[in-house]
Design an enzyme around this catalytic site. Structure first.
Site, PDB file in Angstrom:
ATOM      1  N   HIS A   1      42.543  51.511  36.255  1.00  0.00           N
ATOM      2  CA  HIS A   1      42.685  50.056  36.179  1.00  0.00           C
ATOM      3  C   HIS A   1      43.196  49.686  34.783  1.00  0.00           C
ATOM      4  CE1 HIS A   1      40.259  46.018  36.601  1.00  0.00           C
ATOM      5  NE2 HIS A   1      41.524  45.853  36.942  1.00  0.00           N
TER       6      HIS A   1
ATOM      7  N   GLU B   1      46.099  49.512  47.637  1.00  0.00           N
ATOM      8  CA  GLU B   1      44.890  49.477  46.803  1.00  0.00           C
ATOM      9  C   GLU B   1      43.817  48.557  47.368  1.00  0.00           C
ATOM     10  OE1 GLU B   1      45.883  48.228  42.835  1.00  0.00           O
ATOM     11  OE2 GLU B   1      43.865  47.478  42.461  1.00  0.00           O
TER      12      GLU B   1
ATOM     13  N   TRP C   1      37.209  37.739  47.141  1.00  0.00           N
ATOM     14  CA  TRP C   1      38.403  37.423  46.350  1.00  0.00           C
ATOM     15  C   TRP C   1      39.084  38.695  45.909  1.00  0.00           C
ATOM     16  CZ3 TRP C   1      40.069  38.267  41.246  1.00  0.00           C
ATOM     17  CH2 TRP C   1      41.304  37.639  40.944  1.00  0.00           C
TER      18      TRP C   1
ATOM     19  N   ARG D   1      54.200  47.329  41.088  1.00  0.00           N
ATOM     20  CA  ARG D   1      53.323  46.721  42.095  1.00  0.00           C
ATOM     21  C   ARG D   1      53.967  45.429  42.564  1.00  0.00           C
ATOM     22  NH1 ARG D   1      47.250  44.155  41.194  1.00  0.00           N
ATOM     23  NH2 ARG D   1      48.404  42.211  40.988  1.00  0.00           N
TER      24      ARG D   1
ATOM     25  N   HIS E   1      53.640  44.842  37.061  1.00  0.00           N
ATOM     26  CA  HIS E   1      53.299  43.881  38.115  1.00  0.00           C
ATOM     27  C   HIS E   1      54.463  42.932  38.381  1.00  0.00           C
ATOM     28  CE1 HIS E   1      48.652  43.832  37.866  1.00  0.00           C
ATOM     29  NE2 HIS E   1      49.114  45.024  37.591  1.00  0.00           N
TER      30      HIS E   1
ATOM     31  N   GLU F   1      47.861  51.742  35.418  1.00  0.00           N
ATOM     32  CA  GLU F   1      48.261  50.331  35.517  1.00  0.00           C
ATOM     33  C   GLU F   1      48.538  49.793  34.113  1.00  0.00           C
ATOM     34  OE1 GLU F   1      45.229  47.802  37.159  1.00  0.00           O
ATOM     35  OE2 GLU F   1      46.635  46.156  37.503  1.00  0.00           O
TER      36      GLU F   1
ATOM     37  N   GLU G   1      38.509  50.076  41.083  1.00  0.00           N
ATOM     38  CA  GLU G   1      38.538  49.390  39.787  1.00  0.00           C
ATOM     39  C   GLU G   1      37.190  48.743  39.452  1.00  0.00           C
ATOM     40  OE1 GLU G   1      41.824  46.688  40.529  1.00  0.00           O
ATOM     41  OE2 GLU G   1      40.443  45.017  40.723  1.00  0.00           O
TER      42      GLU G   1
ATOM     43  N   HIS H   1      43.353  43.760  47.359  1.00  0.00           N
ATOM     44  CA  HIS H   1      42.268  43.062  46.648  1.00  0.00           C
ATOM     45  C   HIS H   1      41.072  42.745  47.547  1.00  0.00           C
ATOM     46  CE1 HIS H   1      40.807  40.753  43.102  1.00  0.00           C
ATOM     47  NE2 HIS H   1      41.542  41.649  42.488  1.00  0.00           N
TER      48      HIS H   1
ATOM     49  N   TYR I   1      46.392  35.886  45.720  1.00  0.00           N
ATOM     50  CA  TYR I   1      46.042  36.847  44.678  1.00  0.00           C
ATOM     51  C   TYR I   1      47.303  37.540  44.149  1.00  0.00           C
ATOM     52  CZ  TYR I   1      45.099  41.039  42.244  1.00  0.00           C
ATOM     53  OH  TYR I   1      45.150  41.999  41.261  1.00  0.00           O
TER      54      TYR I   1
ATOM     55  N   ASP J   1      42.153  42.102  31.497  1.00  0.00           N
ATOM     56  CA  ASP J   1      40.762  41.942  31.064  1.00  0.00           C
ATOM     57  C   ASP J   1      40.191  43.239  30.493  1.00  0.00           C
ATOM     58  OD1 ASP J   1      41.156  42.117  34.081  1.00  0.00           O
ATOM     59  OD2 ASP J   1      39.076  42.738  33.969  1.00  0.00           O
TER      60      ASP J   1
ATOM     61  N   ASP K   1      48.372  45.718  46.083  1.00  0.00           N
ATOM     62  CA  ASP K   1      46.915  45.517  45.952  1.00  0.00           C
ATOM     63  C   ASP K   1      46.460  44.515  47.009  1.00  0.00           C
ATOM     64  OD1 ASP K   1      44.305  45.198  45.151  1.00  0.00           O
ATOM     65  OD2 ASP K   1      44.778  44.712  43.060  1.00  0.00           O
TER      66      ASP K   1
ATOM     67  N   ASN L   1      34.868  41.028  32.753  1.00  0.00           N
ATOM     68  CA  ASN L   1      35.526  39.742  33.027  1.00  0.00           C
ATOM     69  C   ASN L   1      34.577  38.711  33.631  1.00  0.00           C
ATOM     70  OD1 ASN L   1      37.676  38.009  33.077  1.00  0.00           O
ATOM     71  ND2 ASN L   1      38.822  39.078  34.684  1.00  0.00           N
TER      72      ASN L   1
ATOM     73  N   ARG M   1      40.473  54.620  40.887  1.00  0.00           N
ATOM     74  CA  ARG M   1      40.914  53.653  39.869  1.00  0.00           C
ATOM     75  C   ARG M   1      39.858  53.299  38.826  1.00  0.00           C
ATOM     76  NH1 ARG M   1      44.650  50.664  39.334  1.00  0.00           N
ATOM     77  NH2 ARG M   1      43.728  48.579  39.518  1.00  0.00           N
TER      78      ARG M   1
HETATM   79  O1  KDG Z   1      38.853  41.273  36.508  1.00  0.00           O
HETATM   80  C1  KDG Z   1      39.508  41.380  37.726  1.00  0.00           C
HETATM   81  C2  KDG Z   1      40.923  41.874  37.554  1.00  0.00           C
HETATM   82  O2  KDG Z   1      40.982  42.936  36.650  1.00  0.00           O
HETATM   83  C3  KDG Z   1      41.509  42.308  38.859  1.00  0.00           C
HETATM   84  O3  KDG Z   1      41.569  41.213  39.726  1.00  0.00           O
HETATM   85  C4  KDG Z   1      42.896  42.877  38.676  1.00  0.00           C
HETATM   86  O4  KDG Z   1      42.853  43.821  40.860  1.00  0.00           O
HETATM   87  C5  KDG Z   1      43.286  43.832  39.741  1.00  0.00           C
HETATM   88  C6  KDG Z   1      44.244  44.877  39.386  1.00  0.00           C
HETATM   89  O5  KDG Z   1      44.535  45.690  40.247  1.00  0.00           O
HETATM   90  O6  KDG Z   1      44.705  44.892  38.252  1.00  0.00           O
HETATM   91 MG    MG Z   2      43.266  45.719  41.858  1.00  0.00          MG
END
Ligand code: KDG
Ligand code: MG
Length: 403
Positions: A313, A237, A403, A148, A123, A340, A263, A213, A160, A317, A211, A38, A284
């Site tokens: 994951h 996560e 991020w 999620r 999600h 996921e 991930e 993140h 996010y 993407d 998540d 990605n 993941r």
């Molecule tokens: O490319 C980044 C995404 O795949 C990510 O931000 C998604 O964290 C993510 C998830 O748990 O699917």
């Molecule tokens: Mg994630």
């Protein structure tokens, strides 16, 4: 032996960018693999075209392990997301070829099915708790057993995981990285309320996931995990960035909320300590970013020895080719946890026709020989590459955050 006579990359953007490798053999059988990274898609495309494809010509397509070792050891420069995504694409394509020649779906070559289907999580998200739970109820009605939950943090736009479109989420949506703001204090205050409301409204039977993140320090993550314990999450996560694997000891010391991470991992070496010391519950890593099915099999076997289960994951993407590979893997390993499933748009599904199907909260890879995923090259050519980056996050004082 099926000899590799040609290989090429296909870059397409049916709503988002995907890089696919196609390997052709002298027997007329071809295989495909996902090589999407990605926001860095052209880097993997160039790695494959310049450095991998020329080395593949003339090789025996059946020698999956040897070709994996050749590309991994032969590069001298090991690991990293670009190299491992390129190796992964070759690996997936070779499993696809082997399955097609054998007339068997890949999961049969991996040892056969260990379960009837692969439990997936969807999600659900929204700006408010109410909106998030309305969406979660919608997922539950569709049969999902695991969901999620992500919700807007009051006073912060662009949280996010919160999307404008309720059924599809695509964070890589701008030509240059979009700037979002972040406040750990506000997030830590608002998140437990989401899960308290979720248990009241959705009951105890659904698996709930969240998540973080990569946003917290270990001690902050310990606090959040503790605050979420009454709501019995399936997992929390990416609580903290995981370059420093030992930092997960601190989280573990403070909470019994199960932990998932990985991930962005590329190899077993990114999680060796996490697994060996049983600092996590779910790993993941997935096929495209961690060296393909061949490497994931080793990682899962190592994890199984330490009571760690998988949770590949599966964001948008990762192309349907990667999803196909993940499902064959998920079905065949003993220590599968959850998969996921962030559905692709109809445009993407049309470019990548596939045999996998969803029913009753589970995906099944189907019984087509190989991975059971194809690419419609004519359609793919109608969607040229468009640069798109993930956002970045800044704290309230303007400094960079994760991020
Ligand atoms: O490319 C980044 C995404 O795949 C990510 O931000 C998604 O964290 C993510 C998830 O748990 O699917
Ligand atoms: Mg994630």
């Amino acid at each position: 032996m099926p000899k590799i006579i040609a290989a090429k990359t296909i870059v397409t953007c049916p709503g988002r960018n995907f890089v696919t490798l196609k390997i052709m053999t002298d027997e007329g059988v071809y295989g495909i693999g996902d090589a999407t990274l990605n926001g860095r898609e052209p880097a993997v495309e160039a790695y494959l075209s310049e450095h991998v494809i020329p080395c593949l010509i003339g090789r025996d397509a059946h020698q999956i392990e040897d070709i994996w070792q050749y590309l991994y050891r032969g590069a001298y420069w090991r690991r990293g997301p670009v190299t491992m995504a390129a190796i992964a694409a070759v690996d997936m394509a070779l499993w696809d070829i082997k399955g097609k020649i054998a007339g068997l779906p890949v999961y049969q070559l991996l040892g056969g099915a260990c379960r009837t289907g692969v439990m997936v999580y969807g999600h659900a998200n929204g700006e408010t708790i109410e909106e998030t739970l309305d969406n979660a109820a919608h997922y539950a009605e569709q049969g999902y057993k695991a969901i999620r939950l992500q919700t807007g943090v009051p006073g912060m736009s662009g949280t996010y995981g919160v999307s404008k479109d309720k059924m599809f989420y695509e964070p890589a949506d701008s030509d240059l990285p979009k700037e979002t703001i972040w406040s750990t204090e506000r997030y830590l205050r608002s998140t437990p309320a989401l899960f308290e409301a979720a248990r009241l409204r959705l009951g105890d039977d659904l698996h709930l996931l969240h998540d973080v993140h990569h946003r917290l320090t270990p001690i902050e993550a310990g606090r959040l995990g503790k605050d979420l314990e009454p709501y019995r999450l399936f997992w929390m996560e990416d609580a903290t960035p995981a370059e420093n694997q030992a930092s997960f000891r601190i989280i573990r010391q403070h909470t019994t909320t199960p932990l998932a991470v990985g991930e962005i991992f590329n190899s077993i070496w990114d999680c060796k300590q996490l697994i060996e010391e049983q600092l996590i519950d779910y790993i993941r890593a997935t096929a495209v970013h961690a060296g393909g099915i061949t490497h994931l099999k080793k990682l899962a076997a190592f994890a199984d020895l330490h009571h760690v289960r998988t949770g590949c994951h599966g964001a948008t993407d990762l192309s349907p080719v990667c999803m196909g590979a993940a499902l064959h893997f998920d079905l065949s390993i003993p220590n599968f946890g959850v998969q996921e499933y962030m559905r692709h748009t109809p445009e993407t599904d049309a470019v990548f026709p596939h045999a996998y199907t969803f029913s009753d909260g589970m995906l099944h890879p189907g019984d087509a020989p190989g991975l059971g995923v194809d690419i419609d090259e004519d359609l793919a050519a109608k969607y040229p590459y468009k640069r798109a980056y993930l956002p970045i996050a800044r704290r309230l004082d303007g400094s960079m955050h994760d991020w």
